[in-house]
Design an enzyme around this catalytic site. Structure first.
Site, PDB file in Angstrom:
ATOM      1  N   ARG A  65      14.588 -14.312   2.802  1.00 32.64           N
ATOM      2  CA  ARG A  65      13.096 -13.879   2.299  1.00 32.64           C
ATOM      3  C   ARG A  65      12.976 -14.657   1.134  1.00 32.64           C
ATOM      4  O   ARG A  65      11.760 -15.161   0.829  1.00 32.64           O
ATOM      5  CB  ARG A  65      13.345 -12.596   2.265  1.00 32.64           C
ATOM      6  CG  ARG A  65      11.736 -11.907   1.568  1.00 32.64           C
ATOM      7  CD  ARG A  65      12.107 -10.518   1.853  1.00 32.64           C
ATOM      8  NE  ARG A  65      10.436  -9.836   1.497  1.00 32.64           N
ATOM      9  CZ  ARG A  65       9.948  -9.482  -0.093  1.00 32.64           C
ATOM     10  NH1 ARG A  65      10.916  -9.454  -0.832  1.00 32.64           N
ATOM     11  NH2 ARG A  65       8.675  -8.803   0.070  1.00 32.64           N
ATOM     12  N   HIS A  69       9.766 -16.864   0.545  1.00 33.40           N
ATOM     13  CA  HIS A  69       8.750 -16.407  -0.550  1.00 33.40           C
ATOM     14  C   HIS A  69       8.679 -17.731  -1.710  1.00 33.40           C
ATOM     15  O   HIS A  69       7.415 -17.766  -2.351  1.00 33.40           O
ATOM     16  CB  HIS A  69       9.167 -15.309  -1.207  1.00 33.40           C
ATOM     17  CG  HIS A  69       8.600 -14.144  -0.471  1.00 33.40           C
ATOM     18  ND1 HIS A  69       7.870 -13.151  -1.120  1.00 33.40           N
ATOM     19  CD2 HIS A  69       8.654 -13.768   0.779  1.00 33.40           C
ATOM     20  CE1 HIS A  69       7.446 -12.125   0.007  1.00 33.40           C
ATOM     21  NE2 HIS A  69       7.910 -12.409   0.797  1.00 33.40           N
ATOM     22  N   GLY A  75       5.243 -24.638  -2.553  1.00 35.43           N
ATOM     23  CA  GLY A  75       6.184 -25.622  -1.937  1.00 35.43           C
ATOM     24  C   GLY A  75       7.540 -25.036  -2.221  1.00 35.43           C
ATOM     25  O   GLY A  75       7.807 -24.243  -2.858  1.00 35.43           O
ATOM     26  N   ASP A  77       9.916 -25.172  -4.115  1.00 39.82           N
ATOM     27  CA  ASP A  77      10.524 -25.798  -5.637  1.00 39.82           C
ATOM     28  C   ASP A  77      11.004 -24.954  -6.635  1.00 39.82           C
ATOM     29  O   ASP A  77      11.072 -25.268  -7.889  1.00 39.82           O
ATOM     30  CB  ASP A  77       9.110 -26.433  -6.208  1.00 39.82           C
ATOM     31  CG  ASP A  77       7.911 -25.264  -6.361  1.00 39.82           C
ATOM     32  OD1 ASP A  77       8.349 -24.116  -6.152  1.00 39.82           O
ATOM     33  OD2 ASP A  77       6.950 -25.607  -6.926  1.00 39.82           O
ATOM     34  N   SER A  79       9.888 -22.256  -7.836  1.00 40.50           N
ATOM     35  CA  SER A  79       9.017 -21.642  -8.606  1.00 40.50           C
ATOM     36  C   SER A  79       9.189 -20.151  -8.814  1.00 40.50           C
ATOM     37  O   SER A  79       9.045 -19.425  -9.480  1.00 40.50           O
ATOM     38  CB  SER A  79       7.603 -21.940  -8.362  1.00 40.50           C
ATOM     39  OG  SER A  79       7.234 -21.529  -6.930  1.00 40.50           O
ATOM     40  N   ASN A  97       5.814  -9.869  -4.155  1.00 36.63           N
ATOM     41  CA  ASN A  97       7.181  -9.849  -4.547  1.00 36.63           C
ATOM     42  C   ASN A  97       7.652  -8.779  -5.642  1.00 36.63           C
ATOM     43  O   ASN A  97       8.746  -8.388  -5.766  1.00 36.63           O
ATOM     44  CB  ASN A  97       7.294 -11.122  -5.656  1.00 36.63           C
ATOM     45  CG  ASN A  97       7.115 -12.418  -4.815  1.00 36.63           C
ATOM     46  OD1 ASN A  97       7.401 -12.336  -3.584  1.00 36.63           O
ATOM     47  ND2 ASN A  97       6.606 -13.501  -5.435  1.00 36.63           N
ATOM     48  N   HIS A 196      13.028 -11.044  10.712  1.00 39.61           N
ATOM     49  CA  HIS A 196      12.800  -9.808  10.678  1.00 39.61           C
ATOM     50  C   HIS A 196      13.904  -8.917  11.623  1.00 39.61           C
ATOM     51  O   HIS A 196      13.734  -7.819  11.749  1.00 39.61           O
ATOM     52  CB  HIS A 196      11.474  -9.325  10.961  1.00 39.61           C
ATOM     53  CG  HIS A 196      10.575  -9.414   9.711  1.00 39.61           C
ATOM     54  ND1 HIS A 196       9.444  -9.256   9.771  1.00 39.61           N
ATOM     55  CD2 HIS A 196      10.857  -9.978   8.726  1.00 39.61           C
ATOM     56  CE1 HIS A 196       8.666  -9.407   8.592  1.00 39.61           C
ATOM     57  NE2 HIS A 196       9.485  -9.892   7.725  1.00 39.61           N
ATOM     58  N   THR A 197      14.733  -9.930  12.157  1.00 43.59           N
ATOM     59  CA  THR A 197      15.711  -9.220  12.941  1.00 43.59           C
ATOM     60  C   THR A 197      16.812  -8.434  12.112  1.00 43.59           C
ATOM     61  O   THR A 197      17.729  -7.956  12.585  1.00 43.59           O
ATOM     62  CB  THR A 197      16.560 -10.125  13.865  1.00 43.59           C
ATOM     63  OG1 THR A 197      17.489  -9.426  15.009  1.00 43.59           O
ATOM     64  CG2 THR A 197      17.235 -10.915  13.171  1.00 43.59           C
ATOM     65  N   THR A 251      20.233  -3.401  15.584  1.00 45.67           N
ATOM     66  CA  THR A 251      21.386  -4.231  15.140  1.00 45.67           C
ATOM     67  C   THR A 251      20.694  -4.751  13.536  1.00 45.67           C
ATOM     68  O   THR A 251      20.491  -5.752  13.468  1.00 45.67           O
ATOM     69  CB  THR A 251      21.667  -5.335  15.643  1.00 45.67           C
ATOM     70  OG1 THR A 251      20.655  -6.380  15.805  1.00 45.67           O
ATOM     71  CG2 THR A 251      22.666  -4.762  17.074  1.00 45.67           C
TER      72      THR A 251
END
Length: 355
Positions: A65, A69, A75, A77, A79, A97, A196-197, A251
């Protein structure tokens, strides 16, 4: 200590992938970028992530994740890793976030070990990309040879973080627009949503589906009724919204294709998940069906889509910099050097994840 079996399996994975997937559409990125300058890099990343998982099985999902994000905001990078300073408005406090990013401490642990082994060579952006791939692999998911050579940004953009990151309540049209803006197509959308598994989510991100979907005063009609009852026990109406539940009820800590069979059963946790299958006549339905039947088809698409995502807006050559510490640009005041570790620990306290 990472087992010899783990290292051997990783090497086999790397060799296998070499023949099967295009490395990068950006000719400046190269999976062998650090072969001479930091040959220990892959081992270090595996070791730190594996050790972190022994006490925190959620870390695999959190690191995937974190890479996502980062890439969707100006991009790939790094950040997203930048803390607030006199000149930086951190993305970590953007709405998608704030109090939900996890894994920042693990990235810093990797960076510390890498700087000891090969100082001033490896970017934090590349560490994020590698940590995501390693996390997928260690959770029994696919592995791929990560194109490397990214450099780190000198800026962050909280405004873009608020605008560009898809929300858990997005409709299919909104999801497609968000991914298309990043140069990703519908197959990429369905494949990357498969992350999201594994992982867990805060009730506040989906509780409206249980009691007041679209201000109707009723549950989301696409929710499986048994699943609705289970979620209502975990996330009571007018509760604090801070309880956690698994994104995949079958699972939750394993990277597999159960996510797609969950969607077919009305057990997508977020509206944005269920939209992929329950939107009438959507072109995503056939892809969900394909991935739910065929794990290899899902894994192959996920690898390709992760490489495409990892190419978004990369800095290369003389652009940006190689940060010495991932949370701060190199041109920082002496005061910012104080208690960096303590600052990171405070940020990580009480964090919950939507993956």
């Amino acid at each position: 200590m990472v087992s010899l079996r783990l290292v051997a399996t990783t090497i086999c994975c790397v060799v296998f992938v070499l023949g099967g997937i295009p490395f990068s559409s950006n000719a400046q990125l190269d999976p062998f970028f650090y072969r001479k300058t930091c040959p220990q890099l892959h081992y270090i990343v595996h070791k730190v992530v594996w050790n972190a998982s022994l006490s925190d099985p959620r870390i695999f999902a959190s690191l995937v994740r974190l890479h996502f994000h980062d890439c969707f905001v100006q991009g790939c990078d790094a950040s997203v890793l930048l803390n607030n300073t006199a000149t930086i408005v951190s993305e970590q406090e953007a709405l998608p976030n704030n109090n939900s990013l996890r894994g920042l401490d693990v990235v810093n642990q990797i960076k510390t070990m890498v700087e000891t082994a090969c100082p001033n060579v490896v970017s934090c952006a590349d560490i994020l990309a590698l940590a995501a791939e390693v996390s997928s692999f260690l959770a029994h998911g696919p592995c791929w040879k990560v194109p490397l050579g990214r450099r780190d940004s000198l800026t962050a953009n909280r405004t873009l973080a608020n605008q560009n990151l898809p929300a858990p309540f997005f409709t299919l049209d909104q999801l497609k627009a968000s991914f298309s803006f990043q140069g990703l197509n519908t197959t990429d959308l369905v494949a990357l949503s498969g992350a999201h598994t594994f992982g867990r989510s805060h009730c506040s991100l989906f509780v409206n589906r249980l009691y007041n979907f679209n201000n109707t005063g009723k549950p989301d009609p696409t929710l499986n009724t048994t699943y609705l009852k289970e979620l209502s026990k975990i996330c009571p109406q007018n509760g604090t919204g801070t309880n956690l539940t698994n994104l995949d009820p079958i699972t939750p800590n394993k990277f597999d294709k159960k996510y797609y069979s969950n969607l077919k059963s009305g057990k997508g946790l977020f509206q944005s998940d269920q939209e992929l299958f329950s939107t009438p006549d959507a072109d995503t339905i056939s892809i969900v069906n394909k991935f739910s039947r065929n794990k290899n088809a899902f894994f192959d698409s996920f690898k390709v889509s992760m490489i495409k995502m990892g190419n978004i807006g990369v800095l290369t050559g003389n652009e940006g910099e190689i940060r010495k510490q991932c949370n701060f640009i190199n041109q920082r005041s002496t005061e910012l050097d104080i208690d960096i570790v303590a600052s990171n620990e405070l940020h990580e306290e009480g964090i919950v994840s939507s993956i």
